[in-house]
Enzyme design. Structure first.
Site, short mmCIF file in Angstrom:
data_model
loop_
_atom_site.label_atom_id
_atom_site.label_comp_id
_atom_site.label_asym_id
_atom_site.label_seq_id
_atom_site.Cartn_x
_atom_site.Cartn_y
_atom_site.Cartn_z
N VAL A 70 0.84 -1.20 0.00
CA VAL A 70 0.00 0.00 0.00
C VAL A 70 0.88 1.25 0.00
O VAL A 70 0.56 2.24 -0.68
CB VAL A 70 -0.96 0.01 1.21
CG1 VAL A 70 -1.77 1.30 1.27
CG2 VAL A 70 -1.89 -1.20 1.16
N CYS A 71 1.98 1.21 0.72
CA CYS A 71 2.83 2.40 0.90
C CYS A 71 3.27 3.05 -0.42
O CYS A 71 3.14 4.27 -0.56
CB CYS A 71 4.04 2.07 1.76
SG CYS A 71 3.60 1.53 3.43
N PRO A 72 3.76 2.29 -1.40
CA PRO A 72 4.18 2.98 -2.62
C PRO A 72 3.02 3.63 -3.37
O PRO A 72 3.21 4.66 -4.02
CB PRO A 72 4.85 1.89 -3.45
CG PRO A 72 4.34 0.61 -2.91
CD PRO A 72 4.06 0.86 -1.46
#
Length: 176
Positions: free
Chosen positions: A50-52
């Site tokens: 999810v972070c990128p």
């Protein structure tokens, strides 16, 4: 957790600011942010899923933040070396226009009160800070849920009007 009306903590951290050899790292301090609005956002871990998507979305909206005269800073508790490796290996992160701050000591995340209790990673927290360093907006998402970057832009623009904005206000609409 630090919240609206409180002073954003003082800090001095290493950050990845470039992929150019010899110019990859820079020290970022709270003093660097003074005098401008700032959006500081946190993600839990590098090399995740999810972070990128969030980091790329912030980068895609970078020009909107810049047009509003705001600093944009991304942070996690990973080291600057891990940030650099991730940027080098992920095509969507190679062209970031904002620093990736490394809070390896977790001191800033701890001061903000955004560390998840068991794993001690930062929640998906976003802070909008005024030019005097006062928190004007904070939003924290569950670790599994990505945030809405256009909403962050909208809130920043609403705050910068200095006026009351009604529910569902959009930039360009009348304020109260």
């Amino acid at each position: 957790m630090k919240t609206i009306g409180e002073k954003f903590p003082e800090f001095k951290k290493n950050a990845v600011v470039s992929l150019e050899a010899g110019k990859e790292f820079k020290t970022i301090t709270s003093s660097d942010l003074k005098g401008k609005w700032s959006v500081i956002f946190w993600w839990p871990k590098d090399f995740t899923f999810v972070c990128p998507t969030e980091i790329i979305s912030f980068n895609d909206h970078y020009d909107e933040f810049a047009k509003l005269g705001a600093n944009l800073v991304g942070c996690s508790c990973d080291s600057e070396y891990v940030h650099l490796a991730w940027r080098n290996s992920h095509p969507g992160l190679r062209t970031l226009k904002f620093p990736m701050v490394a809070d390896t000591s977790k001191s800033l995340a701890e001061d903000l009160g955004i560390l998840e209790a068991e794993e001690k990673v930062a929640y998906r927290a976003t802070f909008i800070i005024d030019p005097e360093g006062i928190i004007k907006w904070v939003c924290v998402n569950h670790l599994d849920i990505g945030r809405n970057v256009p909403e962050v832009v909208r809130v920043l623009e609403a705050l910068k009007t200095g006026k009351l904005t009604p529910c569902d206000w959009k930039p360009g609409q009348k304020t109260l």
